[in-house]
Scaffold this motif. Structure first.
Motif, PDB file in Angstrom:
ATOM      1  N   PRO A 447      42.867 111.365  60.852  1.00  0.00           N
ATOM      2  CA  PRO A 447      44.283 111.336  61.255  1.00  0.00           C
ATOM      3  C   PRO A 447      45.242 111.346  60.069  1.00  0.00           C
ATOM      4  CG  PRO A 447      43.025 109.711  62.491  1.00  0.00           C
ATOM      5  CD  PRO A 447      42.126 110.230  61.420  1.00  0.00           C
ATOM      6  N   VAL A 448      44.862 110.692  58.965  1.00  0.00           N
ATOM      7  CA  VAL A 448      45.723 110.692  57.782  1.00  0.00           C
ATOM      8  C   VAL A 448      45.904 112.116  57.265  1.00  0.00           C
ATOM      9  CG1 VAL A 448      45.962 109.894  55.394  1.00  0.00           C
ATOM     10  CG2 VAL A 448      45.080 108.340  57.141  1.00  0.00           C
ATOM     11  N   ILE A 449      44.796 112.856  57.137  1.00  0.00           N
ATOM     12  CA  ILE A 449      44.862 114.228  56.629  1.00  0.00           C
ATOM     13  C   ILE A 449      45.618 115.127  57.601  1.00  0.00           C
ATOM     14  CG2 ILE A 449      43.505 116.199  55.866  1.00  0.00           C
ATOM     15  CD1 ILE A 449      43.355 113.772  54.039  1.00  0.00           C
ATOM     16  N   ILE A 450      45.372 114.952  58.905  1.00  0.00           N
ATOM     17  CA  ILE A 450      46.055 115.787  59.898  1.00  0.00           C
ATOM     18  C   ILE A 450      47.566 115.559  59.847  1.00  0.00           C
ATOM     19  CG2 ILE A 450      46.426 116.026  62.387  1.00  0.00           C
ATOM     20  CD1 ILE A 450      43.444 115.815  62.790  1.00  0.00           C
ATOM     21  N   LEU A 451      47.973 114.295  59.786  1.00  0.00           N
ATOM     22  CA  LEU A 451      49.408 114.000  59.719  1.00  0.00           C
ATOM     23  C   LEU A 451      50.017 114.563  58.439  1.00  0.00           C
ATOM     24  CD1 LEU A 451      49.433 110.298  61.000  1.00  0.00           C
ATOM     25  CD2 LEU A 451      50.258 112.319  62.221  1.00  0.00           C
ATOM     26  N   LEU A 452      49.283 114.427  57.330  1.00  0.00           N
ATOM     27  CA  LEU A 452      49.809 114.884  56.050  1.00  0.00           C
ATOM     28  C   LEU A 452      49.947 116.402  56.010  1.00  0.00           C
ATOM     29  CD1 LEU A 452      50.672 113.802  53.276  1.00  0.00           C
ATOM     30  CD2 LEU A 452      48.309 114.060  52.518  1.00  0.00           C
TER      31      LEU A 452
END
Length: 646
Positions: A447-452
């Motif tokens: 989720p961190v990478i997707i949001l970023l």
């Protein structure tokens, strides 16, 4: 209906303690650059400021994940490797974009170089991973920034994360080097207290792990630092002074003799004194003139360690001089680890093959954001993180859950400051999740990478499904071309580690009865270290499907027996030190030959003969243990032809 044992091992997770200090550091450090960009831009709007924030956040994330405890020099070394190689990856990734054979050649060569670099040491191995990760990202990420600006903001984010790491280190209580040595005495006390209970084996393995950690941190790192060389040399001397106590404790465990409560208390007092928590009492434990040899050995070891820990002059005298190898020796060692290593060369070919196939898939498969395939292959195939099969399955399952979480966040959250709140919450869980297993880490990292990346390249909800598809393709490439098609996968999985353990045991037997105390101490450490590595390899292979897991499980009794044999050698040394006759050197030679034959049997995949070893005196228990190891290898080890009766 119960799941197969290998599947249970694959999903087993022991919830680790929550590292609250790391949780707070991650939650503050990683989203901060993006928050600054949002404030400057006046909201979450595409533009140069947001692009700068995205790359600075990438640098902060990479540099925050790099240090994993330990001395500050180790943390900074890992951060430096991560930042340097990550920046190089962002530059090289510009040449891996687009189509044609040029990007394929770039990825293949870069992968081979990364594999060789990763064999040098742990810090460069982490850096090699970042090289591949950020090359993959740069090959598909389009921003309004120039390549120089992307690297500059990435480095700026890493510098910010380094500052917060240093702040955390300065506020930590205790010195990691001292704590590592103190833990050895704590584990000795715990093992003494566990004698005769069901916790004995686990306590003994915790002691072995503590010894490995302490020697790695103190002795092996002394050549990399000058300012504290005197203190580190004295800590190394304290470790060496603990050797007689370790030998006595192991002998007491094997003999099943309950420890004197005063000895348990004294061991914990030594631990508190080494760590600096409390002063060592002035009166050391009294000498024992009567009682069994193991109790006297434990008390003798305590008194020796007490002298060194409690007396500065004794400690200075016991200090181990630092030996810094010359540049030729270091260069030769690097060559042996890289081009001179068969395993490293094989891994370089495997990584280059899988990354090349992933790059071809990136160019020709009709998938959105295909650079994620390269990213998945690089992360899954790294050699430092355990079984390739385990990582591929755990990452696939973890990413599935992570994609669902990321999908929900993208659907629910507006593109404003709430994105930063969600990112901070997810990133705060990463320090805890990575201590559990690779799959749980992927659940919160995705989720961190997707949001970023959604901030850098806005897209619709469809990108979430594409991300999952890309991940599954990457995992499939690794499983097929990096695992299933390689003959090494299907060979008896623990042969090499077993041979190393048998060879180290042979050297220990020789040093125990013919070497000096220093040679005996070093040989004992090598023997137990080899057994620790054997246990680690076993745990990795137990999480793989049959026939790998069933073959590995069949080795378990042999591994336990080798541990018992090492303990029997230690007990024999203690017995001779307390009055038992020295063993006949001819019998020592016969015993060593039997151990070497055991090593040769493992290498040649043949069952050992059933002849018993004749030995007398203190060697008799050792000979019985070796005979048992040979019998277990003959009857239970996987893939061995069994003798036919009649």
């Amino acid at each position: 209906m119960r799941a197969p044992a290998w599947l249970e091992e694959l999903v087993r997770t022991s919830p680790p303690p929550v590292p609250w200090r790391d949780v707070v550091r991650f939650a503050i450090t990683v989203p901060a650059p993006l928050a600054v960009a949002v404030v400057i831009e006046g909201g979450v709007r595409p533009g140069a400021a947001l692009g700068a924030g995205v790359f600075a956040t990438m640098g902060a994330l990479a540099a925050s994940l790099a240090p994993q405890g330990g001395p500050v020099r180790d943390r900074l070394r890992r951060i430096a490797a991560t930042t340097t190689f990550g920046g190089i990856g962002l530059v090289v990734g510009q040449y891996a974009a687009g189509g044609g054979w040029g990007p394929v050649a770039v990825i293949a060569v870069l992968s081979a170089v990364a594999a060789l670099v990763s064999a040098v040491n742990a810090a460069l191995s982490l850096g090699a991973l970042q090289l591949l990760v950020y090359t993959a990202l740069a090959s598909g990420l389009v921003t309004p920034l120039s390549p120089a600006a992307e690297v500059g903001f990435f480095v700026a984010g890493a510098v910010w994360a380094t500052l917060t790491t240093l702040v955390q280190y300065r506020t930590e209580v205790g010195d990691p080097d001292r704590t590592a040595v103190a833990t050895v005495f704590t584990r000795i006390g715990e093992l003494l207290a566990a004698i005769g209970t069901a916790d004995t084996e686990e306590a003994r393995r915790r002691l072995t792990t503590a010894l490995n950690t302490a020697y790695d941190r103190v002795i092996r790192s002394r050549s990399h630092i000058a300012g504290r060389s005197k203190e580190l040399s004295e800590l190394a001397g304290v470790l060496n002074a603990a050797a007689p106590l370790v030998e006595g404790t192991v002998a007491a465990v094997r003999a099943g003799v309950p420890a004197d409560p005063r000895d348990i208390t004294a061991a914990h007092a030594l631990a508190a004194a080494v760590s600096g928590d409390r002063e060592l009492p002035a009166e050391r434990p009294d000498a024992l003139e009567s009682g069994g040899p193991t109790r006297r050995a434990v008390r003798h070891g305590l008194r020796l360690a007490w002298n060194v820990v409690g007396d500065p002059e004794e400690r200075a005298g016991a200090a181990v001089p630092s030996v810094v190898p010359g540049w030729r020796t270091r260069l030769r060692d690097v060559a042996d680890r890289t081009l001179g290593s068969v395993d490293t060369r094989a891994f370089a070919i495997r990584l280059a093959l899988c990354m090349t196939i992933a790059e071809i898939a990136r160019q020709y498969l009709p998938i959105e954001r295909p650079y994620w395939v390269l990213l998945t292959v690089a992360i899954v195939l790294k050699p430092d993180f355990g079984s390739v099969f385990t990582r591929a399955v755990q990452r696939g399952a973890g990413t599935l859950l992570g994609v669902l979480i990321g999908s929900l966040l993208l659907a629910v959250l507006p593109r404003d400051a709430w994105v930063l709140v969600a990112m901070a919450a997810a990133v705060a869980l990463l320090p805890w999740a990575r201590s559990a297993n690779f799959g749980l880490f992927s659940v919160f990292q995705t989720p961190v990478i997707i949001l970023l990346l959604d901030l850098a390249l806005p897209s619709g909800p469809g990108v979430v499904g594409a991300r999952l598809l890309d991940t599954l393709i990457g995992c499939a490439i690794v499983l097929v071309f990096g695992y299933l098609l390689w003959p090494q996968t299907w060979k008896a999985p623990l042969d090499e580690a077993l041979r190393d353990a048998a060879g180290a045991l042979d050297a220990f037997v020789g040093a125990a009865f013919t070497g000096s105390p220093a040679e005996r101490r070093r040989a004992r450490r090598r023997s137990y270290r080899a057994l620790t590595e054997l246990h680690t390899q076993l745990q990795r292979h137990l999480a793989e499907p049959p026939p790998v897991s069933t073959r590995a499980a069949a080795f378990w009794p042999v591994i336990v027996q080798l541990e018992r044999t090492s303990d029997a050698v230690t007990e024999a040394v203690i017995a001779t030190r307390h009055g038992e006759p020295e063993p006949d050197l001819a019998q020592v030679s016969v015993l060593r030959r039997a151990i070497r034959d055991l090593e040769a049997d493992i290498r040649a995949h043949r069952p050992p003969d059933d002849a018993e070893i004749h030995a007398e005196g203190v060697l008799a228990p050792v000979a019985r243990e070796v005979d048992t190891a040979r019998r277990l290898l003959r009857e239970a080890a996987p893939g061995r032809p069994q003798p036919v009766d009649g």
